[in-house]
Design a protein around this motif. Structure first.
Motif, short mmCIF file in Angstrom:
data_model
loop_
_atom_site.label_atom_id
_atom_site.label_comp_id
_atom_site.label_asym_id
_atom_site.label_seq_id
_atom_site.Cartn_x
_atom_site.Cartn_y
_atom_site.Cartn_z
N ASP A 10 2.79 -92.54 38.33
CA ASP A 10 3.42 -92.78 37.04
C ASP A 10 4.13 -91.51 36.61
O ASP A 10 3.66 -90.40 36.86
N ASN A 11 5.25 -91.68 35.91
CA ASN A 11 6.07 -90.55 35.48
C ASN A 11 5.52 -89.93 34.22
O ASN A 11 5.25 -90.61 33.24
N ASP A 12 5.36 -88.60 34.25
CA ASP A 12 5.03 -87.86 33.04
C ASP A 12 6.37 -87.53 32.40
O ASP A 12 7.05 -86.60 32.81
N LYS A 13 6.75 -88.30 31.42
CA LYS A 13 8.09 -88.20 30.84
C LYS A 13 8.39 -86.83 30.23
O LYS A 13 9.53 -86.43 30.14
N ASN A 14 7.37 -86.09 29.83
CA ASN A 14 7.60 -84.76 29.25
C ASN A 14 8.04 -83.75 30.29
O ASN A 14 8.90 -82.92 30.03
N ALA A 15 7.43 -83.79 31.46
CA ALA A 15 7.73 -82.80 32.49
C ALA A 15 8.68 -83.33 33.56
O ALA A 15 9.24 -82.56 34.31
N GLY A 16 8.84 -84.65 33.66
CA GLY A 16 9.72 -85.22 34.67
C GLY A 16 9.11 -85.31 36.04
O GLY A 16 9.82 -85.47 37.03
N TYR A 17 7.79 -85.20 36.14
CA TYR A 17 7.10 -85.30 37.43
C TYR A 17 6.22 -86.54 37.45
O TYR A 17 5.86 -87.07 36.42
N PHE A 18 5.87 -86.95 38.68
CA PHE A 18 4.99 -88.11 38.85
C PHE A 18 3.56 -87.64 39.11
O PHE A 18 3.34 -86.64 39.80
N ARG A 19 2.62 -88.38 38.54
CA ARG A 19 1.20 -88.14 38.71
C ARG A 19 0.57 -89.34 39.39
O ARG A 19 1.06 -90.45 39.25
N VAL A 20 -0.51 -89.14 40.10
CA VAL A 20 -1.22 -90.25 40.73
C VAL A 20 -2.09 -90.92 39.68
O VAL A 20 -2.93 -90.28 39.05
N ILE A 21 -1.86 -92.20 39.48
CA ILE A 21 -2.67 -93.00 38.56
C ILE A 21 -3.89 -93.54 39.28
O ILE A 21 -5.00 -93.53 38.77
N GLU A 22 -3.69 -94.03 40.51
CA GLU A 22 -4.81 -94.51 41.31
C GLU A 22 -4.47 -94.44 42.79
O GLU A 22 -3.31 -94.46 43.17
N ALA A 23 -5.53 -94.34 43.59
CA ALA A 23 -5.43 -94.38 45.04
C ALA A 23 -6.56 -95.31 45.48
O ALA A 23 -7.73 -94.91 45.45
N VAL A 24 -6.22 -96.54 45.85
CA VAL A 24 -7.25 -97.55 46.10
C VAL A 24 -7.09 -98.21 47.47
O VAL A 24 -6.01 -98.22 48.05
N ASP A 25 -8.19 -98.76 47.94
CA ASP A 25 -8.23 -99.53 49.18
C ASP A 25 -9.22 -100.66 48.95
O ASP A 25 -10.43 -100.45 49.01
N ASP A 26 -8.75 -101.83 48.62
CA ASP A 26 -9.58 -102.99 48.29
C ASP A 26 -10.59 -102.63 47.20
O ASP A 26 -10.23 -102.47 46.06
N ASP A 27 -11.86 -102.45 47.56
CA ASP A 27 -12.88 -102.17 46.55
C ASP A 27 -13.24 -100.69 46.44
O ASP A 27 -14.17 -100.31 45.76
N TYR A 28 -12.48 -99.82 47.11
CA TYR A 28 -12.73 -98.37 47.07
C TYR A 28 -11.63 -97.68 46.26
O TYR A 28 -10.45 -98.01 46.39
#
Length: 136
Positions: free
Chosen positions: A107-125
């Motif tokens: 997701d974009n951090d609109k203040n800094a113009g960079y993207f951050r990881v919101i989630e890293a998932v694999d089915d139920d993990y």
């Protein structure tokens, strides 16, 4: 089957039964905050982001996440952006995350113009992303 024949035996058995009920009830309703903490990051692998955090597709690209044996504190980055993902041994890949089945959402951090990881998932993990915090 034996029966309780005397009040003396009853006086011995009832306190033990009451103690057992109290012990079971105490452990059954013990909150997680009271429980002993789990081992921190045992069998956890650190993958560090090596791409351009201003491009969403690079943050979400598994090949841009390199294994870092020494870990990373993310302190050298001066903006709120993707930094590391902690992955357990069962879901870790080789030198990059491209061999895993994780799906990264950025997701974009609109203040800094960079993207951050919101989630890293694999089915139920769900892996644990660590984004660089905004420095004042």
């Amino acid at each position: 089957m034996s029966t309780l024949k005397s009040p003396r035996t009853l006086k011995f058995v009832l306190p033990l039964l009451a103690l057992t009920v109290v012990a079971v009830t105490t452990f059954a309703f013990k909150s997680k905050s009271d429980a002993a903490p789990a081992k921190a990051f045992s069998n956890t692998y650190v993958y560090e982001f090596t791409g351009d955090a201003s491009i969403q597709s690079q943050v979400e690209d598994l090949s841009r996440w390199q294994y870092n044996a020494s870990g990373s504190s993310c302190l050298s980055i001066d903006a709120a952006k993707a930094c590391t993902i902690l992955v357990d041994a069962a879901h870790a890949a080789n030198s990059t995350l491209s061999g895993s089945n994780l799906t990264i959402t950025a997701d974009n951090d609109k203040n800094a113009g960079y993207f951050r990881v919101i989630e890293a998932v694999d089915d139920d993990y769900a892996a644990t992303p660590t984004n660089q915090p905004v420095t004042p």
